[in-house]
Design a protein around this motif. Structure first.
Motif, PDB file in Angstrom:
ATOM      1  N   TYR A 235      -8.942  10.064   6.467  1.00  0.00           N
ATOM      2  CA  TYR A 235      -9.597   9.494   5.294  1.00  0.00           C
ATOM      3  C   TYR A 235     -10.898  10.205   4.953  1.00  0.00           C
ATOM      4  CZ  TYR A 235      -6.538   5.436   4.715  1.00  0.00           C
ATOM      5  OH  TYR A 235      -5.478   4.610   4.445  1.00  0.00           O
TER       6      TYR A 235
ATOM      7  N   TYR B 163       0.830  -1.209   0.000  1.00  0.00           N
ATOM      8  CA  TYR B 163       0.000   0.000   0.000  1.00  0.00           C
ATOM      9  C   TYR B 163       0.862   1.256   0.000  1.00  0.00           C
ATOM     10  CZ  TYR B 163      -3.565   3.335   1.591  1.00  0.00           C
ATOM     11  OH  TYR B 163      -4.415   4.393   1.702  1.00  0.00           O
TER      12      TYR B 163
ATOM     13  N   VAL C 282      -3.475  12.926   0.251  1.00  0.00           N
ATOM     14  CA  VAL C 282      -2.667  11.746  -0.059  1.00  0.00           C
ATOM     15  C   VAL C 282      -1.325  11.784   0.676  1.00  0.00           C
ATOM     16  CG1 VAL C 282      -1.543  10.411  -1.895  1.00  0.00           C
ATOM     17  CG2 VAL C 282      -3.790  11.431  -2.279  1.00  0.00           C
TER      18      VAL C 282
ATOM     19  N   LYS D 106      -7.200   3.260  -4.298  1.00  0.00           N
ATOM     20  CA  LYS D 106      -6.551   2.430  -3.289  1.00  0.00           C
ATOM     21  C   LYS D 106      -6.874   2.860  -1.854  1.00  0.00           C
ATOM     22  CE  LYS D 106      -4.514  -0.478  -6.006  1.00  0.00           C
ATOM     23  NZ  LYS D 106      -4.840  -1.910  -5.973  1.00  0.00           N
ATOM     24  N   PRO D 107      -6.772   4.151  -1.494  1.00  0.00           N
ATOM     25  CA  PRO D 107      -7.123   4.525  -0.113  1.00  0.00           C
ATOM     26  C   PRO D 107      -8.574   4.222   0.234  1.00  0.00           C
ATOM     27  CG  PRO D 107      -5.822   6.257  -1.145  1.00  0.00           C
ATOM     28  CD  PRO D 107      -6.200   5.295  -2.234  1.00  0.00           C
TER      29      PRO D 107
ATOM     30  N   LEU E   3      -1.948  10.690   4.224  1.00  0.00           N
ATOM     31  CA  LEU E   3      -2.193   9.242   4.311  1.00  0.00           C
ATOM     32  C   LEU E   3      -0.889   8.473   4.207  1.00  0.00           C
ATOM     33  CD1 LEU E   3      -5.378   8.870   2.046  1.00  0.00           C
ATOM     34  CD2 LEU E   3      -5.268   8.867   4.538  1.00  0.00           C
ATOM     35  N   ARG E   4      -0.009   8.911   3.325  1.00  0.00           N
ATOM     36  CA  ARG E   4       1.295   8.265   3.182  1.00  0.00           C
ATOM     37  C   ARG E   4       2.085   8.336   4.476  1.00  0.00           C
ATOM     38  NH1 ARG E   4       5.527  10.620   0.272  1.00  0.00           N
ATOM     39  NH2 ARG E   4       4.871  12.471   1.446  1.00  0.00           N
TER      40      ARG E   4
ATOM     41  N   GLU F 273       2.149   1.868  -3.396  1.00  0.00           N
ATOM     42  CA  GLU F 273       1.100   2.429  -4.263  1.00  0.00           C
ATOM     43  C   GLU F 273       0.890   3.908  -3.997  1.00  0.00           C
ATOM     44  OE1 GLU F 273      -1.451  -1.747  -4.639  1.00  0.00           O
ATOM     45  OE2 GLU F 273      -1.983  -0.251  -3.124  1.00  0.00           O
ATOM     46  N   LEU F 274       0.921   4.317  -2.721  1.00  0.00           N
ATOM     47  CA  LEU F 274       0.798   5.739  -2.402  1.00  0.00           C
ATOM     48  C   LEU F 274       1.989   6.527  -2.926  1.00  0.00           C
ATOM     49  CD1 LEU F 274      -0.606   5.610   1.259  1.00  0.00           C
ATOM     50  CD2 LEU F 274      -1.862   6.112  -0.845  1.00  0.00           C
ATOM     51  N   GLU F 275       3.185   5.960  -2.804  1.00  0.00           N
ATOM     52  CA  GLU F 275       4.379   6.625  -3.343  1.00  0.00           C
ATOM     53  C   GLU F 275       4.273   6.769  -4.852  1.00  0.00           C
ATOM     54  OE1 GLU F 275       6.635   8.089  -1.798  1.00  0.00           O
ATOM     55  OE2 GLU F 275       6.730   7.271   0.240  1.00  0.00           O
TER      56      GLU F 275
END
Length: 851
Positions: free
Chosen positions: A194, A90, A127, A246-247, A130-131, A93-95
């Motif tokens: 979120y 995950y 984002v 994804k989130p 969240l990362r 994916e955020l990166e």
């Protein structure tokens, strides 16, 4: 009501991880899981197409229950590791999602921006936060699990045997001391981050879609974002929209993950109470989200392609040794495996989610054919016998005009037996491997069906782009309306009155043409109908060439057969490569057309044309044997007996070994002279004496000197030599003829005196040895070298020659005769061709017919 829905989601998630669930409505210890259809194990209910099954009809494995503290801690550690691996993916994916943010911000200040500053802020809103949140959680969780992971990795060959019990106790102690509940409580308390992302999600997706259509630069970026798949080095290609989702997908699974972890945390563990509070907070947060929002339901795949159902059908899902009959749905972007529920009288059929695999990056592998253990083989034989008896009972009821209710009851019993057989019998695995690390194995009984599934899936996996994940619950519920296959492929469910075959169907696969390049290929023959007897057979792999020949005859006992299926596959030369499909076709079996005499036909299988002969003899069928069909031994048996059993003129062992040597041994230095490991040859001998199919598979794997060694051993252990002993003196006299032409005429004449099988096997071997000698510059095996190796095994003097009343025989002279006879034949330029099969053309009633 809401908590029950969340709990149902959690149960489905746990089952996708192969973790047993012992909650409401689930089987407890000692009960059978609803592995085929749930209603078949309930007394007094019926599915919409099946009668109810008693528990003894399908003896599936019991559901494992974790009851000891050690077992719970082991499972808890596995769950934590799964969470840690998932967090790493995950974060990657955020990166990947944040990677273009800096460049897009920079271009916003230029004269031709890709996105405006406001659009960049909207697209990447929350984002980075969240990362950072998940990076902190991942780092702390990894630090907590570090010693535990190191301990687990010490279970290799390093520690001595007497320390294993102490290490086990230490692992259990550290499992109790491993506290991570505070980390989960902290990240759950920060889920409010979120909320802003979710509220902004629709706007961000709208900007991405609009810019993808309007700007080629952004379109290129949005459709080619690469992310690593966890710990391995492989990468997956994402769309921008898929990464934005994804989130949203991650936060909705928080409750499921916490439920999973809490379930395997003992009550006396310090984390138990903390995880309960984290689960409560997570449910409270999710209850405020609108799970039925449009942003989750209105999903468009990459390049605007809608999600469609492409194929569905019943398959056997293999998981931890257990076989479960499942309904598999192939959509445009994913595979969905489901379990059918309900469908009884007054009940609506429903599907229950089992697992899913995105097609992006999905790899397919056709594994080696499985073997049944002794117990399963006995059960299959018993099922065949019971199906045969039930089939005869149903016929008898129909002939005597018994009440329709009795006939229907008999048919339902037949369906029950067929369903059990359909679950137990398949042996052909199709392995599915996802880039995320998830893997599943489907097992099928038909190579034709396996290739259809493999071909359909591969067509959809060519573009390695991960699409937006679907709402799995909604998609699973829609399967009832979307399904194209209503019922499993049970013969008893087929309509009555269809013209079909009942008796013996003989098939001879002669040859094929149409190959573009030299290759080693084989043909698989399958017939449908009731599964009382073997319904699939396969030729051996041919010698590498463009016009393969087999001339193998197969005999099928059939009842209710209407179709013959042919599959032609190319056997790759590399080890570990999958066999490649060249073509397949289905031929209708009409008893009015097929006759008791051979009928030769040519069928088109894609780029290949296969020639075969068919013969059908209708007759009442004998009951299937309850004893396993044991193959007669091959070694130390007269060669004519072996050939008669196989219906050929050259035994399969000789042909298979010769073809394998010519496939990969013609360049081997000292082929037929250098010996292989005794264990390899012994294993091959055992395989040939017990299972020809298993032996052929092993021939492909062992070193080529073992293949040549087993061939020499076969001729050496014949009770009577290939060239009859009574002809030994005649051959010795023929060698004394000074004129070469006269000598060749005499030698060929003596060869005609040999029995038909011996003659053709000898000729087949001679032509092979001549082809080996043609590569003598590489393999160093000349004609004389080969004659020296094979002469003593193929020709021996009779006992009368060696008897006490005969003049003494010079052993060295005897060897000279043996070698010179074989050498003379190898030098002969007009050597007849070998006939490897019994001729069927003499009875053929029609000319070749191209279909």
């Amino acid at each position: 009501m809401r908590e029950m829905e969340v709990y149902t989601d959690a149960v489905d998630y746990l089952e996708t991880q192969q973790i047993p669930v012992g909650g409401v409505g689930e089987p407890g210890p000692g009960l059978l899981e609803e592995d085929v259809f749930p209603e078949v194990f309930q007394e007094g209910t019926e599915t919409f197409f099946l009668s109810r099954l008693q528990t003894h009809s399908i003896d599936l494995p019991e559901t494992p229950v974790l009851c000891t503290q050690e077992a719970m801690l082991d499972r808890r550690l596995m769950v934590l590791r799964t969470i840690l691996d998932s967090e790493k993916i995950y974060l990657n994916e955020l990166e990947t999602l944040l990677m273009p943010m800096k460049a897009l911000k920079a271009s916003a200040g230029t004269s031709k921006p890709v996105l405006s500053s406001q659009h960049v802020q909207t697209v990447f809103y929350q984002v980075p936060e969240l990362r950072d949140l998940h990076r902190d959680f991942y780092t702390r969780l990894r630090e907590r699990m570090g010693p535990q992971t190191d301990l687990e990795s010490d279970s290799g060959p390093g520690p001595e045997q007497n320390l294993e019990q102490e290490e086990g106790r230490e692992a259990e102690l550290k499992g109790l001391q491993l506290n991570v509940g505070d980390l989960f409580l902290k990240i759950v308390s920060q889920l409010g981050v979120y909320r802003g992302f979710i509220d902004n999600y629709a706007n961000a997706v709208e900007i991405v879609r609009r810019c993808t259509q309007a700007d080629q630069r952004f379109r290129t970026l949005a459709e080619s974002m690469m992310s690593c798949n966890g710990s391995d080095t492989s990468k997956t290609k994402y769309t921008f929209e898929a990464l934005l989702y994804k989130p949203l997908d991650r936060v909705t699974k928080t409750t499921l993950v916490l439920h999973d972890l809490l379930k395997h945390t003992p009550e006396e563990h310090l984390d138990h109470a903390v995880l309960q509070e984290a689960l409560r907070l997570s449910r409270s947060f999710l209850s405020g989200l609108n799970e039925g929002s449009q942003c989750k339901r209105e999903v468009t795949l990459s390049r605007g392609m809608p999600r469609q159902l492409m194929r569905d059908g019943f398959v056997v899902d293999m998981c931890d040794g257990a076989r479960n009959l499942r309904h598999l749905f192939l959509y445009t972007d994913l595979l969905l495996c489901t379990k059918l529920k309900g469908g009884g009288q007054g009940k609506q059929a429903q599907y229950r989610f089992c697992w899913d695999l995105p097609l992006a990056g999905l790899k397919l592998n056709r594994g080696p054919e499985m073997d049944h253990n002794t117990e399963t083989s006995h059960r299959i034989l018993s099922l065949r016998a019971r199906m045969y008896e039930q089939r005869q009972s149903t016929k008898l009821c129909s002939q005597r005009s018994i009440l329709a209710r009795c006939i229907e009851r008999s048919r339902k019993k037949m369906e029950q037996l067929e369903l059990s057989y359909l679950t137990l019998s398949p042996l052909l695995p199709l392995e599915l491997h996802s880039p995320s690390g998830k893997s599943h194995t489907l097992v099928m009984s038909s190579l034709y069906e396996l290739e259809e599934w493999r071909e359909a899936i591969q067509k959809l996996t060519r573009d390695n782009i991960e699409t937006v994940p679907p709402d799995l619950l909604t998609l699973t519920n829609s399967c009832v309306k979307l399904r194209m296959t209503q019922q499993p492929p049970l013969q008893s469910l087929q309509p009555e009155g269809v013209s079909c075959l009942c008796g013996r169907l003989s098939v001879v696969v002669h040859s094929a043409c149409g190959l573009q390049h030299p290759a080693s290929v084989y043909v698989c023959v399958e017939v449908d109908g009731f599964e009382f007897y073997e319904s699939r057979a396969q030729t051996h792999s041919s010698v590498i060439g463009v016009c393969p020949h087999w001339d193998q005859e197969f005999s099928f006992q059939v009842d209710g057969a209407t179709n013959l299926r042919l599959v032609c596959e190319l056997q790759p030369e590399g080890v570990g490569c999958d066999d490649r499909l060249l073509g397949k076709t289905t031929m209708k079996l009409d008893p009015a057309v097929l006759q008791k005499r051979w009928k030769r036909q040519t069928l088109v299988l894609g780029q290949v044309e296969v020639t075969l002969s068919l013969k059908y003899s209708p007759h009442p069928l004998d009951p299937p044997s309850l004893a396993s069909i044991q193959q007669q031994p091959i070694f130390c048996m007269p060669i004519e007996v072996v050939a008669q059993q196989e219906g050929v003129l050259v035994p399969h062992l000789v042909r298979c070994c010769v073809e394998e040597v010519e496939r990969r041994g013609l360049k081997e230095v000292g082929i037929y002279r250098i010996s292989a490991a005794t264990s390899d040859i012994t294993n091959l001998k055992t395989a040939f004496n017990t299972s020809l199919r298993e032996a052929v598979s092993k021939l492909r794997c062992v070193e080529v000197n073992a293949v040549s060694g087993i061939l020499k051993l076969y001729f050496r252990e014949l009770p009577e030599p290939l060239i009859p002993t009574e002809l030994f003196q005649n051959f010795a006299k023929a060698l004394d003829i000074p004129d070469l032409n006269s000598r060749n005429v005499s030698m060929l004449s003596l060869l005609q005196c040999c029995p038909r099988v011996n003659q053709n096997t000898f000729l087949f071997l001679l032509h092979h040895l001549k082809r080996v000698s043609e590569r003598q510059e590489e393999n160093k095996m000349s004609l004389m070298n080969l004659a020296t190796v094979f002469g003593p095994s193929l020709l021996r003097p009779s006992a009368a020659v060696q008897g006490e009343y005969s003049p003494p025989v010079d052993i060295s002279q005897e060897v000279v005769v043996q070698v010179q006879v074989v050498y003379s034949y190898l030098q002969c330029e007009n050597l007849p061709e070998a006939q490897t099969w019994l001729t069927h053309d003499a009875e053929t009633t029609e000319e070749d017919t191209a279909l």
